[in-house]
Structures are given as structure tokens and as C-alpha cells.
Design an enzyme around this catalytic site. Structure first.
Site, short mmCIF file in Angstrom:
data_model
loop_
_atom_site.label_atom_id
_atom_site.label_comp_id
_atom_site.label_asym_id
_atom_site.label_seq_id
_atom_site.Cartn_x
_atom_site.Cartn_y
_atom_site.Cartn_z
N ASP A 1 2.83 -4.79 7.99
CA ASP A 1 1.67 -3.96 7.84
C ASP A 1 0.56 -4.58 8.27
O ASP A 1 0.15 -5.49 7.27
CB ASP A 1 1.68 -3.18 6.61
CG ASP A 1 0.13 -2.57 6.13
OD1 ASP A 1 -0.71 -2.71 6.79
OD2 ASP A 1 0.42 -1.90 5.13
N CYS B 1 -4.95 2.31 -3.73
CA CYS B 1 -3.38 2.94 -3.13
C CYS B 1 -2.36 1.99 -3.19
O CYS B 1 -1.49 1.76 -2.39
CB CYS B 1 -3.76 3.19 -1.73
SG CYS B 1 -4.94 4.46 -1.29
N LYS C 1 -10.57 -0.58 10.55
CA LYS C 1 -10.76 -1.90 9.67
C LYS C 1 -11.19 -3.04 10.47
O LYS C 1 -11.56 -4.06 10.08
CB LYS C 1 -9.49 -1.96 8.99
CG LYS C 1 -9.32 -0.99 7.69
CD LYS C 1 -8.16 -1.33 6.96
CE LYS C 1 -7.54 -0.22 6.31
NZ LYS C 1 -8.21 0.31 4.87
N HIS D 1 0.81 -0.98 0.08
CA HIS D 1 -0.08 -0.01 0.16
C HIS D 1 0.83 1.32 -0.24
O HIS D 1 2.00 1.10 0.56
CB HIS D 1 -0.87 -0.09 1.31
CG HIS D 1 -2.09 1.03 1.47
ND1 HIS D 1 -1.75 2.31 1.86
CD2 HIS D 1 -3.46 0.76 1.14
CE1 HIS D 1 -2.90 2.89 1.72
NE2 HIS D 1 -3.73 2.03 1.43
N GLN E 1 -4.47 -5.34 6.87
CA GLN E 1 -5.86 -6.29 6.31
C GLN E 1 -5.62 -7.49 7.03
O GLN E 1 -6.57 -8.36 6.65
CB GLN E 1 -5.41 -6.23 4.90
CG GLN E 1 -5.67 -4.90 4.06
CD GLN E 1 -7.15 -4.37 4.17
OE1 GLN E 1 -8.01 -4.98 4.40
NE2 GLN E 1 -7.39 -3.26 3.68
C1 LIG Z 1 -2.74 -2.80 3.64
C2 LIG Z 1 -2.83 -1.46 4.03
N1 LIG Z 1 -1.85 -0.74 4.60
C3 LIG Z 1 -2.12 0.47 5.21
C4 LIG Z 1 -3.41 1.17 4.99
C5 LIG Z 1 -3.60 2.46 5.41
O1 LIG Z 1 -4.61 2.53 6.67
P1 LIG Z 1 -5.07 3.76 6.88
O2 LIG Z 1 -5.37 4.77 5.97
O3 LIG Z 1 -6.06 3.52 7.97
O4 LIG Z 1 -4.04 4.44 7.83
C6 LIG Z 1 -4.38 0.36 4.28
C7 LIG Z 1 -5.76 1.05 4.16
O5 LIG Z 1 -6.54 0.65 3.21
C8 LIG Z 1 -4.19 -0.82 4.02
O6 LIG Z 1 -5.06 -1.75 3.21
#
Ligand SMILES: Cc1ncc(COP(=O)(O)O)c(C=O)c1O
Length: 413
Positions: free
Chosen positions: A207, A371, A233, A130, A210
Site C-alpha cells: 500500500d 483510519c 496524495k 489503514h 503514503q
Molecule cells: C496508508 C494508507 N492506505 C490507504 C489509504 C486510502 O487512500 P484513499 O482513501 O485515497 O483510497 C490511505 C489514505 O489516507 C492511507 O494513508
């Protein structure tokens, strides 16, 4: 999808009844919400906890000698303890409240980067990250002169582990990888990634944005150095998340931000810092967010992550099979181990058009690059339609998605 376990029948109707928004209509149709990977809906238990906090406990934390402030502090710290339990961290000192996953990664990239990254060092990420696990490291590399290295993926959307092994070297200072891909659904081999890095004494950040909604995460069993996820999430509020970090790293890292709460003493000559985890929590925190997150995590644990995984795997399997039967439909991301995320394209149609028609049918899916622009470039596509399932989704939702996609495809071709 080799990790299917038999689901003890969850009472999904009862679970759905906890989520007021799911009872609503969208464009005059019952809402079919298939975008939980972007943000999940909130159960009544979380809404009640937020309401209760503001009605009965609201005060600033860790400051007042008065009873109400103590109650707010207790409620806030209970949120931290619940997060510690959720991740099976050894101590609440290792559990830092952040704004979300993005903030957690930025904290590590900035603070670890300042302390440990020098010119010529290397940071390893992967091709399926991401943007929030790319850009903070690019910034850290820019400031330090370190170099970003990227593990390539195969056509199924799996990390090429042989290439990862080749990238690891004495120059590598940290590995930062997505646990579960938001765009492909791939569940990465976290333990293997960590063990390979640790053989060389290299720390690993995962990270978990998900992964945490879908599976049990045990930071001690993984032996991971940093793990971060977003509250919104996992059925919690927006604006709150968790960064787990091993004490030895957090102790060695400088504070991320300065301000109240993160200090022990301040004078114009020298400031000393608070103990963990407060050293990394400058300013008034998101108190109600922490309270709501704690309740959300408890909610997940009460249902049981294994039960959630099993239910979602059934939805994933059914949706995959039925969608693949649609003429011209291609699933992007066909890893052996997948969470309940399906990205797809239909020949001769644009993802945005498909998403727009599905919306008119009351079906909420995500369209675009999710993203993950470099990942879309890897597959030479502009984006996909993404349906993502949470525990409150049903086989009826799958049927409506499939019927909707068929209808949209017929209209567009
Ligand atoms: C794999 C992953 N990493 C990081 C993020 C970023 O999360 P946030 O926007 O809640 O900080 C997301 C959000 O969709 C994500 O799917």
C-alpha cells in the site's frame, strides 16, 4: 531518522507559488497546511492540465474513430505512461487506473482472493494497516474461509520482523503491507518483506498511499507483485489512482468488474476479456483524472523525489525536536526510519481539542484514529494529533505548529 541526506537547496518559495490554495487565509490567518497525508494541495500545472483537457480534448477514450476521441485517448494514455515511468514499471500493461489506493487494494483482494484463496489459507497484513488494507482482506477471508494473520509491531511502531518470519508458511497465499504508515510515519522494510515472502513463492502487495508522496518507488527494484497509490496524495486529482501488478498475476486473475471497455467480445453465451490493462478497467474511466495525475507525477519527478525526501526530513527532524521540548508531549511512532508524519499526544488534553484550537490559529492538522483503529488500540489511545509535511511546507510552518501547540496546551491544561 537515519536516512537523512543533504538537501540541495530547493527553492521552496517557488514551489509554494505553484499551489494557489496555500496563498489563502483560514480563519483570517495565513493557512498552515499540515494535513497532506490526508490529501495534498494541487499545483497550478495540474489545475491547468484539467482545464485544458475539458476545454480542448474532452471525448470518450478508446472508442471513437474521430480525431477528438483520439486526442482524449492519447492524453489519457500519456497519464498511464507517466505513471509507468514514475513507478519504473516494465510495461503500461501492468499499470491499471483505479479510483485510488482503497480501490486498488479492493481489486486485488477481490480478484486475487476469488482465484487463489481457499479455506484454511492465510493472508498476512500488519498491525499498522489503514482500514483500507484490513477490511478488503477481511471480506476476502469471509468469502473464501481464509484466515487473516497480523504481524505485530514494537513500541516504536516498527514491524517485528522475527514474528513476520514465523507467520510465513505454506498456508500463506499473499502478504499485504503498508509501505509507509499514515498514522506513525514508519517506513517499512519493503525489500526485506518482499524477499522473505518470495523465498516461499508468496506474492506481496504494498500500500503505497503514503510512500509515493515522499520517496522514489521502483517496483522492479523492489520486485513487488502489486503496488497501489492514490492520485490525490501526490498532488493529483481525487478519484484516480494506480494499481501496478505483475503481468503474470494480472493475467491469472479474473476481472474485478464487468462492463464496457474490459471485454474483447460479448455474447449471451460467452464473454471474452480485453487485454491488459483494460481487462481491469470496466466502464468509462476518469479521463481527466488520469491526465491530471500524469502531470502531478511529472511535477514530482521534476523536483526530484530525493530532493523532496531530504527537504521533508529536515522539517521532520526540526518539528520532532521542538515538539518533544513541550512539557507532556509524546510522539506516537518513533521508528528509526520515518517519513514526514508526526503523530502526538499531550498529557491531559484530548487530540480533538488540540486540533480545534490549532484550526482557530489557521493550522490544519488531522486528529482522530486516522483510519487505523487497531493501531490505536495497540497503543491504547483513542487517537492522536497528526501533522504531516509535504514539499511545500517550510520551517516557518514548523515554527507556527510548535508555537500553536504550546499555546493550545497552555489553554487546555
Ligand atoms: C496508508 C494508507 N492506505 C490507504 C489509504 C486510502 O487512500 P484513499 O482513501 O485515497 O483510497 C490511505 C489514505 O489516507 C492511507 O494513508
Amino acid at each position: 531518522m537515519s536516512n537523512i541526506i543533504t538537501a540541495p537547496a530547493l527553492d521552496i518559495a517557488r514551489i509554494r507559488a505553484d499551489f494557489p490554495l496555500l496563498e489563502g487565509e483560514m480563519r483570517g490567518k495565513p493557512l498552515v497546511f499540515l494535513d497532506s497525508a490526508a490529501s495534498s494541495q494541487k499545483p497550478q500545472q495540474v489545475l491547468d492540465a484539467l482545464d485544458y483537457y475539458y476545454r480542448h480534448q474532452n471525448a470518450n477514450v478508446h472508442r471513437g474513430v474521430y480525431e477528438l476521441s483520439q486526442q482524449a485517448t492519447d492524453a489519457f494514455e500519456l497519464g498511464r505512461e507517466r505513471a509507468r515511468h514514475f513507478l519504473n514499471a516494465g510495461s503500461t500493461q501492468e499499470v491499471i487506473f483505479v479510483k485510488g489506493c482503497t480501490d486498488g487494494i479492493n481489486l486485488v483482494a477481490s480478484s486475487f482472493g476469488r482465484k487463489f484463496l481457499r479455506e484454511g489459507d492465510e493472508v498476512i497484513i500488519s498491525a499498522m494497516e489503514h482500514h483500507s488494507n484490513i477490511v478488503p482482506w477481511q471480506l476476502a477471508c469471509e468469502y473464501s474461509g481464509a484466515i487473516l494473520k497480523v504481524i505485530p509491531i514494537n513500541d516504536r511502531g516498527e514491524l517485528i520482523m522475527e514474528e513476520y518470519k514465523k507467520l510465513l508458511s505454506e498456508r500463506t497465499k499473499i502478504v499485504s503491507i503498508v509501505h509507509v504508515s499514515n498514522a506513525l510515519g514508519t517506513i517499512n522494510p519493503a525489500k526485506e518483506i518482499i524477499d522473505l515472502a518470495h523465498e516461499r513463492g508468496i506474492p506481496v502487495l504494498l500500500d503505497g498511499a503514503q510512500a509515493t508522496p515522499h520517496m522514489k518507488v521502483d517496483v522492479q527494484a523492489l520486485d513487488v507483485d502489486f503496488y497501489t497509490f492514490s492520485g490525490h496524495k501526490v498532488f493529483g486529482p481525487t478519484g484516480i489512482g494506480i494499481l501496478y501488478g505483475k503481468k503474470k498475476w494480472l493475467d491469472a486473475m479474473p476481472p474485478y468488474q464487468g462492463g464496457g471497455e474490459m471485454i474483447a467480445t460479448v455474447s449471451f453465451e460467452k464473454t471474452t476479456y480485453n487485454e491488459l490493462p483494460f481487462k481491469f478497467e470496466a466502464g468509462t474511466p476518469d479521463i481527466s483524472g488520469a491526465v491530471g495525475l500524469g502531470v502531478a507525477l511529472e511535477y514530482i519527478e521534476q523536483i526530484g523525489q530525493e530532493n523532496i525526501s531530504a527537504h521533508e526530513q529536515q522539517l521532520l527532524e526540526a518539528a520532532t525536536k521542538q515538539l518533544l521540548a513541550i512539557d507532556g508531549l509524546r510522539i506516537v511512532g518513533t521508528a528509526e526510519n520515518k517519513a514526514s508524519v508526526i503523530s502526538f499526544l499531550i498529557e491531559g488534553t484530548h487530540p480533538y481539542d488540540l486540533g480545534t484550537i490549532l484550526d482557530k490559529l489557521g493550522i490544519a492538522v488531522r486528529t482522530g484514529h486516522h483510519c487505523t483503529q487497531p493501531l490505536m488500540d495497540r497503543f491504547e489511545i483513542p487517537g492522536t494529533v497528526r501533522a504531516s509535511f509535504a514539499v511545500y511546507n517550510t520551517m516557518e510552518d514548523v515554527d507556527k505548529l510548535v508555537a500553536g501547540v504550546k499555546r493550545a496546551a497552555n489553554m487546555l491544561r
